[in-house]
Enzyme design. Structure first.
Site, PDB file in Angstrom:
ATOM      1  N   SER A 131       0.619 -22.449 -12.036  1.00 54.13           N
ATOM      2  CA  SER A 131       0.120 -21.543 -11.267  1.00 54.13           C
ATOM      3  C   SER A 131       1.122 -20.034 -10.991  1.00 54.13           C
ATOM      4  O   SER A 131       0.720 -19.212 -10.503  1.00 54.13           O
ATOM      5  CB  SER A 131      -0.157 -21.804  -9.883  1.00 54.13           C
ATOM      6  OG  SER A 131       0.747 -22.515  -9.321  1.00 54.13           O
TER       7      SER A 131
ATOM      8  N   GLY B 236       4.319 -17.854 -13.321  1.00 52.68           N
ATOM      9  CA  GLY B 236       5.395 -18.580 -14.025  1.00 52.68           C
ATOM     10  C   GLY B 236       5.036 -18.822 -15.712  1.00 52.68           C
ATOM     11  O   GLY B 236       4.194 -18.562 -16.305  1.00 52.68           O
TER      12      GLY B 236
ATOM     13  N   ALA C  75       1.916 -33.275  -7.938  1.00 50.16           N
ATOM     14  CA  ALA C  75       1.915 -33.310  -9.775  1.00 50.16           C
ATOM     15  C   ALA C  75       2.696 -34.823  -9.872  1.00 50.16           C
ATOM     16  O   ALA C  75       2.019 -36.176 -10.927  1.00 50.16           O
ATOM     17  CB  ALA C  75       1.915 -32.797 -10.649  1.00 50.16           C
TER      18      ALA C  75
ATOM     19  N   LEU D 265       6.613 -27.962 -14.561  1.00 48.44           N
ATOM     20  CA  LEU D 265       6.928 -27.950 -13.105  1.00 48.44           C
ATOM     21  C   LEU D 265       8.071 -27.401 -13.041  1.00 48.44           C
ATOM     22  O   LEU D 265       9.016 -27.876 -13.977  1.00 48.44           O
ATOM     23  CB  LEU D 265       6.560 -29.345 -12.854  1.00 48.44           C
ATOM     24  CG  LEU D 265       5.042 -30.360 -12.991  1.00 48.44           C
ATOM     25  CD1 LEU D 265       6.036 -31.499 -11.772  1.00 48.44           C
ATOM     26  CD2 LEU D 265       4.368 -28.873 -11.941  1.00 48.44           C
ATOM     27  N   ALA D 266       8.451 -26.563 -12.020  1.00 49.76           N
ATOM     28  CA  ALA D 266       9.519 -26.594 -11.044  1.00 49.76           C
ATOM     29  C   ALA D 266       9.586 -26.617 -10.005  1.00 49.76           C
ATOM     30  O   ALA D 266       8.578 -26.541  -9.059  1.00 49.76           O
ATOM     31  CB  ALA D 266      10.224 -25.162 -11.628  1.00 49.76           C
TER      32      ALA D 266
ATOM     33  N   TYR E 183      24.437 -24.309 -15.649  1.00 47.86           N
ATOM     34  CA  TYR E 183      23.021 -24.283 -15.537  1.00 47.86           C
ATOM     35  C   TYR E 183      22.911 -25.850 -17.250  1.00 47.86           C
ATOM     36  O   TYR E 183      23.142 -26.678 -17.009  1.00 47.86           O
ATOM     37  CB  TYR E 183      22.473 -23.268 -16.664  1.00 47.86           C
ATOM     38  CG  TYR E 183      20.963 -23.832 -16.820  1.00 47.86           C
ATOM     39  CD1 TYR E 183      20.056 -23.414 -15.294  1.00 47.86           C
ATOM     40  CD2 TYR E 183      19.721 -24.388 -17.844  1.00 47.86           C
ATOM     41  CE1 TYR E 183      18.902 -23.802 -16.138  1.00 47.86           C
ATOM     42  CE2 TYR E 183      18.900 -24.829 -17.684  1.00 47.86           C
ATOM     43  CZ  TYR E 183      18.069 -24.814 -16.858  1.00 47.86           C
ATOM     44  OH  TYR E 183      16.782 -24.458 -16.931  1.00 47.86           O
TER      45      TYR E 183
HETATM   46  P1  NAD Z   1       7.754 -21.399 -11.276  1.00 51.15           P
HETATM   47  O1  NAD Z   1       8.234 -21.466 -10.118  1.00 51.15           O
HETATM   48  O2  NAD Z   1       7.277 -20.232 -11.712  1.00 51.15           O
HETATM   49  O3  NAD Z   1       6.526 -22.767 -11.295  1.00 51.15           O
HETATM   50  C1  NAD Z   1       6.753 -23.928 -11.039  1.00 51.15           C
HETATM   51  C2  NAD Z   1       5.004 -24.308 -10.984  1.00 51.15           C
HETATM   52  O4  NAD Z   1       5.290 -25.812 -10.782  1.00 51.15           O
HETATM   53  C3  NAD Z   1       4.194 -23.853  -9.843  1.00 51.15           C
HETATM   54  O5  NAD Z   1       2.598 -23.498 -10.524  1.00 51.15           O
HETATM   55  C4  NAD Z   1       4.080 -24.681  -8.816  1.00 51.15           C
HETATM   56  O6  NAD Z   1       3.072 -24.930  -8.297  1.00 51.15           O
HETATM   57  C5  NAD Z   1       3.764 -25.744  -9.618  1.00 51.15           C
HETATM   58  N1  NAD Z   1       5.151 -27.500  -8.964  1.00 51.15           N
HETATM   59  C6  NAD Z   1       6.076 -27.307  -8.027  1.00 51.15           C
HETATM   60  N2  NAD Z   1       5.962 -28.752  -7.505  1.00 51.15           N
HETATM   61  C7  NAD Z   1       4.657 -29.427  -7.852  1.00 51.15           C
HETATM   62  C8  NAD Z   1       4.768 -30.875  -7.563  1.00 51.15           C
HETATM   63  N3  NAD Z   1       4.984 -31.823  -7.065  1.00 51.15           N
HETATM   64  N4  NAD Z   1       2.949 -30.883  -8.093  1.00 51.15           N
HETATM   65  C9  NAD Z   1       2.151 -29.319  -8.352  1.00 51.15           C
HETATM   66  N5  NAD Z   1       2.567 -28.572  -9.029  1.00 51.15           N
HETATM   67  C10 NAD Z   1       3.819 -28.093  -8.754  1.00 51.15           C
HETATM   68  O7  NAD Z   1       8.692 -21.592 -12.401  1.00 51.15           O
HETATM   69  P2  NAD Z   1       9.143 -20.929 -14.150  1.00 51.15           P
HETATM   70  O8  NAD Z   1      10.118 -20.905 -13.925  1.00 51.15           O
HETATM   71  O9  NAD Z   1       8.197 -20.937 -14.452  1.00 51.15           O
HETATM   72  O10 NAD Z   1       9.375 -22.602 -14.587  1.00 51.15           O
HETATM   73  C11 NAD Z   1       8.856 -23.868 -15.714  1.00 51.15           C
HETATM   74  C12 NAD Z   1       9.596 -24.337 -16.231  1.00 51.15           C
HETATM   75  O11 NAD Z   1       9.934 -23.638 -17.498  1.00 51.15           O
HETATM   76  C13 NAD Z   1      10.644 -25.407 -15.903  1.00 51.15           C
HETATM   77  O12 NAD Z   1      10.803 -26.121 -16.730  1.00 51.15           O
HETATM   78  C14 NAD Z   1      11.796 -24.413 -16.046  1.00 51.15           C
HETATM   79  O13 NAD Z   1      12.711 -24.786 -16.134  1.00 51.15           O
HETATM   80  C15 NAD Z   1      11.195 -23.856 -17.688  1.00 51.15           C
HETATM   81  N6  NAD Z   1      12.145 -22.643 -17.825  1.00 51.15           N
HETATM   82  C16 NAD Z   1      12.408 -21.728 -17.044  1.00 51.15           C
HETATM   83  C17 NAD Z   1      12.850 -20.363 -17.479  1.00 51.15           C
HETATM   84  C18 NAD Z   1      13.087 -19.045 -16.524  1.00 51.15           C
HETATM   85  O14 NAD Z   1      14.053 -18.368 -16.553  1.00 51.15           O
HETATM   86  N7  NAD Z   1      12.331 -19.032 -15.242  1.00 51.15           N
HETATM   87  C19 NAD Z   1      13.734 -19.794 -18.703  1.00 51.15           C
HETATM   88  C20 NAD Z   1      13.425 -21.338 -19.488  1.00 51.15           C
HETATM   89  C21 NAD Z   1      12.761 -22.385 -18.954  1.00 51.15           C
END
Ligand code: NAD
Length: 404
Positions: A56, A58, A118, A145-146, A241
């Protein structure tokens, strides 16, 4: 119906409401980017039926848009978002998905949605049901997921993740997001149980449970692929990190990728980690030091015309790796690297030169903190170009739950 003028409300730096029209515009912009960037991308290895866990906001949202509007994939998005409640707005991820659903229906794209935890068995069961009916066999599973917490489905134990160094104190400078002051912080190391809890939340166990559930239900296509997202980043952030609690969880994710890869190889498929660049999301803004680093990084990348947001990154994931006839090579550890531009020596050396010079007084000159702040507010649908924030919009937007 609940038409209202929605003004940004914040608790500290975090927005506690969201703007439906701003979120809709964000989704539309991402769809436009994906359609254009992927119009000429090869399609032989493109996904047909994709499950996106964390779909939803990111990286998950961007992945889903790239799969659906870049390649016409049928998608099931799983996420955990608060729906609207009377005059209270929904969360941004809810509005993003409502906008995506509406646009998908108009474009004749199949998109199903599951709003639930999830990590729970119940959510997985409901997802399997939707997949069996509408999306089987699944050929791509993206795990994005985050979350700050996870209730373990077997033990019932509630685990909370922490963002801490391991083994010793970590001192660095950071920007206090509320006061906009640049300050030196010292973070104390995590206790053993905090490390274990963070691994339980952000490590690979739940990803494995999803893939095992799909395999047990015979819902995986021959050649099915799965990816989970990770981050490495520069040495400056390693203590908090890569070498910290979250890094330990990401190591666990990498172990899981290797185990799942062996399992899926039997179906001609694969499991891999994609190392993505640092971007402004709700998850990344919560990590100490990262907002200051991001404010510098985006300024340096933009000056070199190398800046990417999640949608540009995810388009590259598909066009250069997942759907490409001849995918770009993985790194020595078998990971996809989308952080190549962030990690260019000339980018990093500029960021590292500037980092120690940033003070409260020069924050807005030396860095793009204003851009960071705007992008953060954009995540909630605020300060989005083209939206009239004095106009009333419907906040009680419906979102069909596709369970069962
Ligand atoms: P975000 O917070 O934008 O998105 C998290 C998603 O997880 C959302 O869709 C939320 O609804 C869902 N979520 C959270 N808890 C949940 C649950 N219990 N059940 C169902 N859905 C759930 O996060 P993001 O930054 O896009 O991160 C996503 C992944 O990408 C992570 O693994 C993160 O480590 C990785 N990542 C992020 C970055 C960054 O800079 N943001 C960089 C590299 C990798």
């Amino acid at each position: 119906m609940s038409q209202q003028i929605v003004k940004r409300r914040s608790r500290g730096f975090i927005c506690v409401n969201a703007h439906p029209e701003g979120c809709r515009c964000n989704v539309e912009r991402q769809i436009a980017v994906a359609r254009q960037a992927l119009a000429a991308s090869p399609r032989q290895r493109a996904p047909r039926n994709a499950l996106i866990i964390g779909a939803s906001t990111g990286y998950g949202l961007a992945s889903r848009i790239a799969a659906a509007w870049g390649y016409g994939a049928r998608t099931l998005g799983v996420f955990f978002e608060r729906p609207p409640d009377g005059d209270k707005t929904a969360t941004a991820g809810y509005y993003n998905t409502a906008a995506l659903a509406q646009r998908a229906a108009g474009d004749g794209l199949f998109a199903a949605h599951l709003n639930g935890d999830a990590f729970s068995d119940d959510c997985k069961r409901r997802a399997m049901e939707v997949i069996r009916r509408h999306l089987a066999p699944i050929d791509l599973i993206l795990y994005s997921l985050a979350s700050p917490k996870r209730t373990h489905p077997r033990t019932g134990v509630a685990h909370n993740s922490v963002l801490k160094p391991i083994g010793r104190d970590f001192s660095s400078r950071t920007v206090e997001l509320d006061s906009e002051k640049v300050v030196d912080v010292t973070l104390t190391p995590a206790a053993e149980n905090e490390i274990a809890d963070t691994v339980a939340v952000m490590g690979g166990e739940d990803w494995r449970m999803w893939i095992e559930a799909l395999a047990a239900e015979n819902l995986l296509a021959p050649g099915a692929r799965t990816l989970a997202y990770s981050y490495i980043g520069p040495e400056l952030t390693w203590p908090i990190y890569r070498d910290g609690t979250i890094g330990r969880a990401k190591q666990d994710l990498e172990h899981t990728a290797r185990a799942l890869n062996q399992m899926l190889a039997k179906l001609g498929g694969s499991a891999q980690i994609s190392v993505n660049k640092a971007v402004v999301t709700q998850a990344s803004a919560a990590i100490p030091v990262v907002p200051l680093y991001l404010s510098l990084l985006s300024k340096v990348l933009r000056a070199k015309s190398l800046e990417e947001h999640p949608i540009e990154q995810m388009c590259r994931l598909f066009s250069d790796f997942l759907a490409a006839d001849r995918p770009h090579p993985a790194d020595d550890a078998g990971r996809i690297r989308l952080d190549d531009r962030e990690m260019l020596p000339e980018v990093q050396s500029e960021v590292m030169t500037l980092f120690p010079r940033v003070t409260t007084e020069n924050l807005r000159q030396l860095t793009d903190f204003a851009g960071f702040q705007r992008e953060f507010r954009n995540l909630f649908g605020f300060e989005v170009t083209g939206v009239d924030y004095d106009q009333a919009f419907e906040t009680a937007v419906p979102l069909p739950d596709s369970a069962g």
